[in-house]
Design a protein around this motif. Structure first.
Motif, PDB file in Angstrom:
ATOM      1  N   ARG B 147       0.837  -1.210   0.000  1.00  0.00           N
ATOM      2  CA  ARG B 147       0.000   0.000   0.000  1.00  0.00           C
ATOM      3  C   ARG B 147       0.871   1.259   0.000  1.00  0.00           C
ATOM      4  O   ARG B 147       0.565   2.249  -0.677  1.00  0.00           O
ATOM      5  N   ALA B 148       1.957   1.212   0.776  1.00  0.00           N
ATOM      6  CA  ALA B 148       2.853   2.382   0.840  1.00  0.00           C
ATOM      7  C   ALA B 148       3.498   2.620  -0.515  1.00  0.00           C
ATOM      8  O   ALA B 148       3.601   3.754  -0.991  1.00  0.00           O
ATOM      9  N   ARG B 149       3.885   1.536  -1.150  1.00  0.00           N
ATOM     10  CA  ARG B 149       4.509   1.636  -2.470  1.00  0.00           C
ATOM     11  C   ARG B 149       3.498   2.204  -3.486  1.00  0.00           C
ATOM     12  O   ARG B 149       3.833   3.060  -4.294  1.00  0.00           O
ATOM     13  N   ASP B 150       2.239   1.746  -3.416  1.00  0.00           N
ATOM     14  CA  ASP B 150       1.202   2.255  -4.322  1.00  0.00           C
ATOM     15  C   ASP B 150       0.973   3.747  -4.091  1.00  0.00           C
ATOM     16  O   ASP B 150       0.816   4.518  -5.037  1.00  0.00           O
ATOM     17  N   ALA B 151       0.958   4.143  -2.809  1.00  0.00           N
ATOM     18  CA  ALA B 151       0.730   5.562  -2.491  1.00  0.00           C
ATOM     19  C   ALA B 151       1.872   6.408  -3.039  1.00  0.00           C
ATOM     20  O   ALA B 151       1.653   7.512  -3.549  1.00  0.00           O
ATOM     21  N   LEU B 152       3.096   5.868  -2.951  1.00  0.00           N
ATOM     22  CA  LEU B 152       4.244   6.610  -3.504  1.00  0.00           C
ATOM     23  C   LEU B 152       4.143   6.724  -5.018  1.00  0.00           C
ATOM     24  O   LEU B 152       4.507   7.745  -5.599  1.00  0.00           O
ATOM     25  N   SER B 153       3.630   5.673  -5.653  1.00  0.00           N
ATOM     26  CA  SER B 153       3.450   5.730  -7.112  1.00  0.00           C
ATOM     27  C   SER B 153       2.466   6.844  -7.464  1.00  0.00           C
ATOM     28  O   SER B 153       2.642   7.543  -8.457  1.00  0.00           O
ATOM     29  N   GLU B 154       1.434   6.996  -6.637  1.00  0.00           N
ATOM     30  CA  GLU B 154       0.416   8.016  -6.920  1.00  0.00           C
ATOM     31  C   GLU B 154       0.991   9.427  -6.850  1.00  0.00           C
ATOM     32  O   GLU B 154       0.479  10.338  -7.497  1.00  0.00           O
ATOM     33  N   VAL B 155       2.034   9.607  -6.051  1.00  0.00           N
ATOM     34  CA  VAL B 155       2.651  10.944  -5.994  1.00  0.00           C
ATOM     35  C   VAL B 155       3.957  10.964  -6.804  1.00  0.00           C
ATOM     36  O   VAL B 155       4.787  11.853  -6.627  1.00  0.00           O
ATOM     37  N   SER B 156       4.114   9.955  -7.651  1.00  0.00           N
ATOM     38  CA  SER B 156       5.261   9.856  -8.590  1.00  0.00           C
ATOM     39  C   SER B 156       6.605   9.835  -7.865  1.00  0.00           C
ATOM     40  O   SER B 156       7.564  10.476  -8.302  1.00  0.00           O
ATOM     41  N   LEU B 157       6.667   9.129  -6.764  1.00  0.00           N
ATOM     42  CA  LEU B 157       7.935   9.042  -6.031  1.00  0.00           C
ATOM     43  C   LEU B 157       8.332   7.600  -5.729  1.00  0.00           C
ATOM     44  O   LEU B 157       9.128   7.354  -4.830  1.00  0.00           O
TER      45      LEU B 157
END
Lengths: 278, 268
Positions: B147-157
């Motif tokens: 989930r943390a990785r997905d959230a980072l993808s959403e903010v392009s990081l």
């Protein structure tokens, strides 16, 4: 416009000086009394325990004779091997005592740190505990442990552990009190409990400072563990005591040189490690 | 002088009453027990809205945000947020429920500087089940890491997951803070001057990101700002606070220069 004469200038300067704050603070009667009592205590103490010039002059030839009897240091391989084992034991006492002490200091410091402690105002209990550990000198701890667990290295390890808790407990707590508050508040707003905040935000933030303190503690532990043998708590100090008791001054000089080298090496290593951390 | 009517500002549109995600009635807040920083605030926020709170420094914007989700105790009135109604303070159950459904982004990103970006995002899941493992990505549940990785993808990081937070720029750090808020899949996002510590370009990017993600996930956004361009462009509604109360509450497009003058004028 004519300039004022020197007399008038001086009186103007006097008036201006009177309007300014005093140059020196005046002593209150209580401060003056304290100052006099302090000075009296210092003078009496110097008279009681400071070396007189005659004693200094008389002591120089005696010290010279002792140094002469210490030379040359004993470099007999059997003796050096025995000293080598004692040095390893000394280092083990310092290392294990410091590691145990640092590990125990972490929760104790957390419980004692103001504004961070999970037990709120009761943090003073742990602050008092850390103060107790710090105020009892290491040789007294060593005597206590020799009396309770017996002669040898275990007593030395326990001594270093208590000494380290007294030292690191205080510095870890201060680092935690000074840590950035915002990340902790952010985790608190998220709903993290105190332990999660400590492990997640507080300890990472204070890690460089805590490693620094731990390295100082290790350096201090090596110096302390050298003398613990004087009261039977293991390590190289035991050999030093035997050497002096039996007037084997050449053995004593070898031991002193080895101690000097090991302390120097330890300071060099910890300095390098500290530089890397910063 | 402007006649500021603070106590009885009328909550907007009565037809929103039933469906309000947040409803504040007569909210009063004092820190010292004497002076009221908020004095009779009424406010209703519907799902999906993006509400900007504006006002001069010290007018109580940040305090109101924190009162909405029970981070600060209130001195009077009632707050109903995400179905939890409380006066003074939410109880433990309500607090836990509010925290689970709400994301909070601070003015300063408030990241743990020496931790990795991924660990900082995992921190957003603390307080839930298995929380004791959430202090680092290394110990977190596999699902949390994902989930943390997905959230980072959403903010392009996503590519910065293993960098230390302190190695990122201010704008990137604020995006990590947004990912940390999003990782819990909130219904409500509260942001306290999210662009204030950033340069204009980074600030605009962060606000763009906020709006895009809120639209995409159907998240209601309440934020404070001193940047009137941001409020005009990114909010659907603007609520101005002055002297402890609501000065006006209007759709963003209806706010006039005179409204802003009234909000900021006469306040030292």
């Amino acid at each position: 416009m004519a300039s004022p004469d020197p007399g008038e200038r001086a009186s103007r300067a006097d008036r201006a000086e009177r309007d300014l704050p005093p140059r020196f603070r005046s002593f209150s009667p209580a401060s003056f009394t304290l100052l006099v009592v302090g000075a009296a205590i210092l003078i009496v103490s110097i008279g009681d325990v400071a070396p007189s010039p005659k004693q200094m002059v008389d002591g120089v030839p005696g010290f010279g004779r002792l140094v002469g009897r210490m030379m040359p240091p004993n470099l007999d391989p059997d003796f050096l091997t025995r000293i080598g084992f004692r040095i390893v034991e000394t280092f083990q006492i310092a290392l294990v005592g410091t590691v145990f002490g640092v590990v125990l200091s972490l929760p104790i410091a957390w419980l004692s740190a103001r504004g961070v402690s999970p037990i709120g105002g009761f943090n003073f209990l742990f602050k008092a505990l850390v103060s107790l550990f710090r105020t009892i000198p290491d040789l007294v701890w060593a005597l206590l442990f020799v009396a309770s667990v017996g002669l040898g290295a275990v007593a030395g390890t326990l001594t270093i552990m208590m000494d380290t808790i007294g030292f690191c407990g205080r510095f870890f707590a201060e680092a935690m009190e000074d840590a950035e508050k915002e990340p902790q508040e952010a985790l608190s707003a998220i709903g993290a409990n105190k332990l999660s905040i400590a492990i997640g935000a507080l300890w990472p933030d204070t890690l460089p400072s805590m490693i620094n303190s731990s390295l100082f503690a290790l350096e201090k532990a090596v110096r302390s563990s050298v003398v613990l043998g004087l009261v039977g708590a293991g390590g190289i100090g035991q050999e030093l005591k035997v050497a002096f008791d039996l007037f084997q001054y050449r053995n004593a000089s070898t031991i002193i040189l080895v101690i000097f080298l090991i302390v120097l090496a330890m300071e060099y290593v910890t300095d390098k490690l500290r530089a890397r951390i910063q | 002088m402007f006649d500021v009517k603070v106590r009885n500002a009328v909550p907007p549109a009565g037809d929103r009453r039933e469906e309000a995600l947040i409803r504040v009635s007569g909210l009063r807040k004092s820190y010292d027990g004497a002076s009221m920083i908020l004095d009779g605030v009424n406010l209703a926020v519907s799902p999906g809205e993006r509400v900007a709170l504006i006002g001069s420094n010290g007018c109580g914007k940040s305090t109101l945000l924190k009162c909405l989700i029970g981070l600060h105790d209130i001195s009077g009135g009632t707050v109903r947020t995400l179905g939890e109604t409380f006066d003074r303070a939410p109880n433990a159950g309500q607090r836990a429920s509010l925290r689970q459904k709400t994301g909070f982004v601070f003015q300063k990103h408030c990241l743990v500087r020496r931790r990795t970006v991924l660990s900082n995002v995992v921190h957003g899941l603390l307080g839930g089940k298995g929380s004791w493992r959430g202090f680092s990505h290394a110990t977190a549940l596999p699902e949390w890491r994902q989930r943390a990785r997905d959230a980072l993808s959403e903010v392009s990081l996503a590519d910065k997951a293993m960098s230390r937070a302190e190695a990122l720029s201010g704008g990137q750090q604020q995006r990590v803070a947004i990912a940390r808020a999003l990782v819990r899949r909130p219904q409500l996002l509260i942001a306290d001057e999210p662009a204030a510590s950033l340069d204009p370009v980074s600030g605009r990017k962060v606000m763009d990101l906020f709006v895009r993600l809120c639209r995409q996930h159907g998240i209601t956004l309440v934020f404070t700002s001193h940047d009137m361009d941001h409020t005009a462009e990114f909010a659907t509604r603007v609520v101005a606070l002055k002297r402890g109360g609501v000065l006006f509450d209007k759709p963003a497009g209806a706010v006039q220069s005179a409204d802003l003058e009234a909000t900021f004028d006469g306040v030292a």
